[in-house]
Design a protein around this motif. Sequence first.
Motif, PDB file in Angstrom:
ATOM      1  N   VAL A  89       0.846  -1.211   0.000  1.00 40.85           N
ATOM      2  CA  VAL A  89       0.000   0.000   0.000  1.00 40.85           C
ATOM      3  C   VAL A  89       0.873   1.250   0.000  1.00 40.85           C
ATOM      4  O   VAL A  89       0.635   2.210  -0.761  1.00 40.85           O
ATOM      5  CB  VAL A  89      -0.947  -0.002   1.218  1.00 40.85           C
ATOM      6  N   GLY A  90       1.897   1.244   0.829  1.00 39.42           N
ATOM      7  CA  GLY A  90       2.792   2.399   0.911  1.00 39.42           C
ATOM      8  C   GLY A  90       3.531   2.652  -0.384  1.00 39.42           C
ATOM      9  O   GLY A  90       3.653   3.798  -0.834  1.00 39.42           O
ATOM     10  N   LEU A  91       4.026   1.576  -1.017  1.00 39.54           N
ATOM     11  CA  LEU A  91       4.776   1.736  -2.265  1.00 39.54           C
ATOM     12  C   LEU A  91       3.875   2.260  -3.376  1.00 39.54           C
ATOM     13  O   LEU A  91       4.286   3.118  -4.174  1.00 39.54           O
ATOM     14  CB  LEU A  91       5.403   0.400  -2.677  1.00 39.54           C
ATOM     15  N   LEU A  92       2.637   1.781  -3.422  1.00 42.08           N
ATOM     16  CA  LEU A  92       1.686   2.271  -4.420  1.00 42.08           C
ATOM     17  C   LEU A  92       1.400   3.756  -4.192  1.00 42.08           C
ATOM     18  O   LEU A  92       1.341   4.558  -5.143  1.00 42.08           O
ATOM     19  CB  LEU A  92       0.392   1.467  -4.341  1.00 42.08           C
ATOM     20  N   ALA A  93       1.241   4.145  -2.915  1.00 38.48           N
ATOM     21  CA  ALA A  93       1.004   5.554  -2.581  1.00 38.48           C
ATOM     22  C   ALA A  93       2.190   6.423  -2.973  1.00 38.48           C
ATOM     23  O   ALA A  93       2.024   7.561  -3.441  1.00 38.48           O
ATOM     24  CB  ALA A  93       0.722   5.683  -1.081  1.00 38.48           C
ATOM     25  N   VAL A  94       3.410   5.888  -2.799  1.00 42.11           N
ATOM     26  CA  VAL A  94       4.615   6.631  -3.187  1.00 42.11           C
ATOM     27  C   VAL A  94       4.603   6.937  -4.677  1.00 42.11           C
ATOM     28  O   VAL A  94       4.895   8.065  -5.106  1.00 42.11           O
ATOM     29  CB  VAL A  94       5.878   5.820  -2.804  1.00 42.11           C
ATOM     30  N   GLY A  95       4.247   5.942  -5.494  1.00 45.54           N
ATOM     31  CA  GLY A  95       4.212   6.153  -6.936  1.00 45.54           C
ATOM     32  C   GLY A  95       3.174   7.175  -7.358  1.00 45.54           C
ATOM     33  O   GLY A  95       3.426   8.007  -8.237  1.00 45.54           O
ATOM     34  N   ILE A  96       2.001   7.142  -6.703  1.00 43.27           N
ATOM     35  CA  ILE A  96       0.923   8.065  -7.054  1.00 43.27           C
ATOM     36  C   ILE A  96       1.204   9.472  -6.544  1.00 43.27           C
ATOM     37  O   ILE A  96       1.096  10.461  -7.285  1.00 43.27           O
ATOM     38  CB  ILE A  96      -0.419   7.548  -6.497  1.00 43.27           C
ATOM     39  N   CYS A  97       1.590   9.566  -5.273  1.00 47.29           N
ATOM     40  CA  CYS A  97       1.792  10.891  -4.654  1.00 47.29           C
ATOM     41  C   CYS A  97       3.054  11.580  -5.157  1.00 47.29           C
ATOM     42  O   CYS A  97       3.123  12.809  -5.209  1.00 47.29           O
ATOM     43  CB  CYS A  97       1.860  10.756  -3.132  1.00 47.29           C
ATOM     44  N   GLY A  98       4.074  10.771  -5.516  1.00 51.51           N
ATOM     45  CA  GLY A  98       5.348  11.357  -5.917  1.00 51.51           C
ATOM     46  C   GLY A  98       5.348  11.975  -7.296  1.00 51.51           C
ATOM     47  O   GLY A  98       6.049  12.961  -7.533  1.00 51.51           O
ATOM     48  N   THR A  99       4.551  11.399  -8.232  1.00 53.17           N
ATOM     49  CA  THR A  99       4.619  11.899  -9.613  1.00 53.17           C
ATOM     50  C   THR A  99       3.267  12.329 -10.184  1.00 53.17           C
ATOM     51  O   THR A  99       3.203  13.291 -10.946  1.00 53.17           O
ATOM     52  CB  THR A  99       5.226  10.824 -10.538  1.00 53.17           C
ATOM     53  N   LEU A 100       2.182  11.628  -9.828  1.00 56.03           N
ATOM     54  CA  LEU A 100       0.873  12.018 -10.360  1.00 56.03           C
ATOM     55  C   LEU A 100       0.287  13.194  -9.592  1.00 56.03           C
ATOM     56  O   LEU A 100      -0.149  14.186 -10.185  1.00 56.03           O
ATOM     57  CB  LEU A 100      -0.084  10.821 -10.315  1.00 56.03           C
ATOM     58  N   LEU A 101       0.279  13.095  -8.260  1.00 57.27           N
ATOM     59  CA  LEU A 101      -0.274  14.178  -7.441  1.00 57.27           C
ATOM     60  C   LEU A 101       0.774  15.224  -7.085  1.00 57.27           C
ATOM     61  O   LEU A 101       0.419  16.353  -6.736  1.00 57.27           O
ATOM     62  CB  LEU A 101      -0.880  13.603  -6.150  1.00 57.27           C
ATOM     63  N   SER A 168       6.848   4.791 -16.701  1.00 54.78           N
ATOM     64  CA  SER A 168       6.594   5.836 -15.706  1.00 54.78           C
ATOM     65  C   SER A 168       6.704   5.271 -14.292  1.00 54.78           C
ATOM     66  O   SER A 168       6.565   4.059 -14.071  1.00 54.78           O
ATOM     67  CB  SER A 168       5.199   6.436 -15.912  1.00 54.78           C
ATOM     68  N   VAL A 169       6.931   6.168 -13.336  1.00 55.68           N
ATOM     69  CA  VAL A 169       7.096   5.759 -11.939  1.00 55.68           C
ATOM     70  C   VAL A 169       5.861   5.024 -11.415  1.00 55.68           C
ATOM     71  O   VAL A 169       5.989   3.942 -10.818  1.00 55.68           O
ATOM     72  CB  VAL A 169       7.435   6.979 -11.050  1.00 55.68           C
ATOM     73  N   PRO A 170       4.635   5.556 -11.578  1.00 52.09           N
ATOM     74  CA  PRO A 170       3.468   4.843 -11.044  1.00 52.09           C
ATOM     75  C   PRO A 170       3.301   3.435 -11.616  1.00 52.09           C
ATOM     76  O   PRO A 170       2.972   2.501 -10.879  1.00 52.09           O
ATOM     77  CB  PRO A 170       2.289   5.745 -11.440  1.00 52.09           C
ATOM     78  N   ILE A 171       3.523   3.288 -12.925  1.00 51.89           N
ATOM     79  CA  ILE A 171       3.369   1.962 -13.546  1.00 51.89           C
ATOM     80  C   ILE A 171       4.463   1.014 -13.044  1.00 51.89           C
ATOM     81  O   ILE A 171       4.196  -0.146 -12.710  1.00 51.89           O
ATOM     82  CB  ILE A 171       3.394   2.071 -15.082  1.00 51.89           C
ATOM     83  N   HIS A 172       5.706   1.502 -12.977  1.00 49.04           N
ATOM     84  CA  HIS A 172       6.813   0.678 -12.478  1.00 49.04           C
ATOM     85  C   HIS A 172       6.532   0.195 -11.058  1.00 49.04           C
ATOM     86  O   HIS A 172       6.660  -1.013 -10.760  1.00 49.04           O
ATOM     87  CB  HIS A 172       8.109   1.490 -12.532  1.00 49.04           C
ATOM     88  N   LEU A 173       6.154   1.113 -10.178  1.00 46.10           N
ATOM     89  CA  LEU A 173       5.919   0.731  -8.784  1.00 46.10           C
ATOM     90  C   LEU A 173       4.660  -0.127  -8.640  1.00 46.10           C
ATOM     91  O   LEU A 173       4.580  -0.976  -7.741  1.00 46.10           O
ATOM     92  CB  LEU A 173       5.849   1.974  -7.896  1.00 46.10           C
ATOM     93  N   ALA A 174       3.677   0.081  -9.510  1.00 45.15           N
ATOM     94  CA  ALA A 174       2.483  -0.783  -9.495  1.00 45.15           C
ATOM     95  C   ALA A 174       2.856  -2.216  -9.887  1.00 45.15           C
ATOM     96  O   ALA A 174       2.334  -3.184  -9.298  1.00 45.15           O
ATOM     97  CB  ALA A 174       1.422  -0.234 -10.440  1.00 45.15           C
ATOM     98  N   ILE A 175       3.765  -2.363 -10.843  1.00 41.18           N
ATOM     99  CA  ILE A 175       4.238  -3.701 -11.224  1.00 41.18           C
ATOM    100  C   ILE A 175       4.993  -4.338 -10.055  1.00 41.18           C
ATOM    101  O   ILE A 175       4.817  -5.533  -9.756  1.00 41.18           O
ATOM    102  CB  ILE A 175       5.131  -3.615 -12.475  1.00 41.18           C
ATOM    103  N   ALA A 176       5.829  -3.524  -9.376  1.00 42.16           N
ATOM    104  CA  ALA A 176       6.564  -4.030  -8.210  1.00 42.16           C
ATOM    105  C   ALA A 176       5.597  -4.485  -7.115  1.00 42.16           C
ATOM    106  O   ALA A 176       5.809  -5.517  -6.467  1.00 42.16           O
ATOM    107  CB  ALA A 176       7.504  -2.945  -7.667  1.00 42.16           C
TER     108      ALA A 176
END
Length: 413
Positions: A89-101, A168-176
């Motif tokens: 959950v935290g890693l997914l939030a990092v990808g979203i908050c860091g680059t999308l938001l 992109s960062v969100p897609i990469h971290l979502a795959i992780a």
Amino acid sequence: MNRSLTNRQIWHWRIAIYFIFALPGFTIASWVSRTPAIRDALGATTSQMGWIILGMSIGAIVGLTSASHLIAHKGGRFVMMTGLSINAVGLLAVGICGTLLTNSMMLFVGLAVFGFGHGICDVAMNVEGTAVEKVAQKSLLTGFHAAFSVGTLLGSLAGTGAVRIGISVPIHLAIAVAVLLFTTLYVYRLVPAGTAKEAGDSKVKSMNVKERMAIWKERRTILVGIIVLGMAFAEGSANDWLPLLMVDGYKVTPAMGSFSFGVFVAAMTLCRAVGGKLLDRFGRVVILRASAISAIIGLLLVIFGHNHVVAIVGIVFWGVGAACGFPVGLSAAGDDPRGVAARVGAVSTVGYIAFLVGPPVLGLIGQSVGLLRALIVVLIAVVVAGLLSQAAKPLGAQTRKANDQKTKFESIS
């Protein structure tokens, strides 16, 4: 926990723990590999990124200090799987908050969640690792920590590949996250339930909160903690400063600085891979002393080598010396089945603090005397760890009983 496990079940349990150790290394490397892109998306300075990353450290320390209570009530498997899920959950939030938001505060919170999941999983998987050691009657914890290093390497390679092909960062971290969750779901069924669970276990008398906190006063736990502190400082200082100190201290290229770090990681990983067999043959005390001597030789060659080739040789010795101290200390902390989660949690916390606090302190000292001379502080810490190696000697039944009585007395007083 059911002690009547078949050899096949023990083997499956062991394989599952290798994967569980690799997963946090994989997720941490996935995050670290995208920090430049996240920094650029936020438009943050180096100082601001330092404050944002502090969120992960805060979350991890909260997780480490609370893990023993959770394990005592729920068992190791439950806490490991919960920690990995929170980590996802935290890693997914990092990808979203860091680059999308692009929201620094939300990224800070996401990293805190990520760190908390890592913290409770870290203690639980080490507790589980010591349990596997006892059932299998083999020294396995160094191998489990080698799996963490392999996970870190795989995460770094995947991150490098994602950057090169433009994912992109969100897609990469979502795959992780997907890799993390699918692997967790698969290995969950291979781990026995109830490891280190004290509530309702008639074989191991449950500890109350005061007794678990009193473990921090035990002489042996303190000494093992100091050993882990010194060896974790040796490992953490290399992780944070080795490429830079080679570039600044020996005037090599950045590529050679990165190569030097690769040499350190390779030496440490290979040593951890064979560490279990060495421990079974020579015992903890001999291995800890040999590790300290190797790290001392390595640090001396790096500090006073006056040549980058000599320094590279020193880095090999340094990596070999730093490899086994942390896992051997955790194995020693897990000797007594009563309070195993609290002791492993305490020693893990000390080691993690060394990773977090040690490198910044080294940076402050290096600002005045240079990074190479600052390594003398690491050298002193390793010497102290080597001198205290006897404290990690396996406990006998009488010693465990005395420790138990002492913990009771301290919790009452």
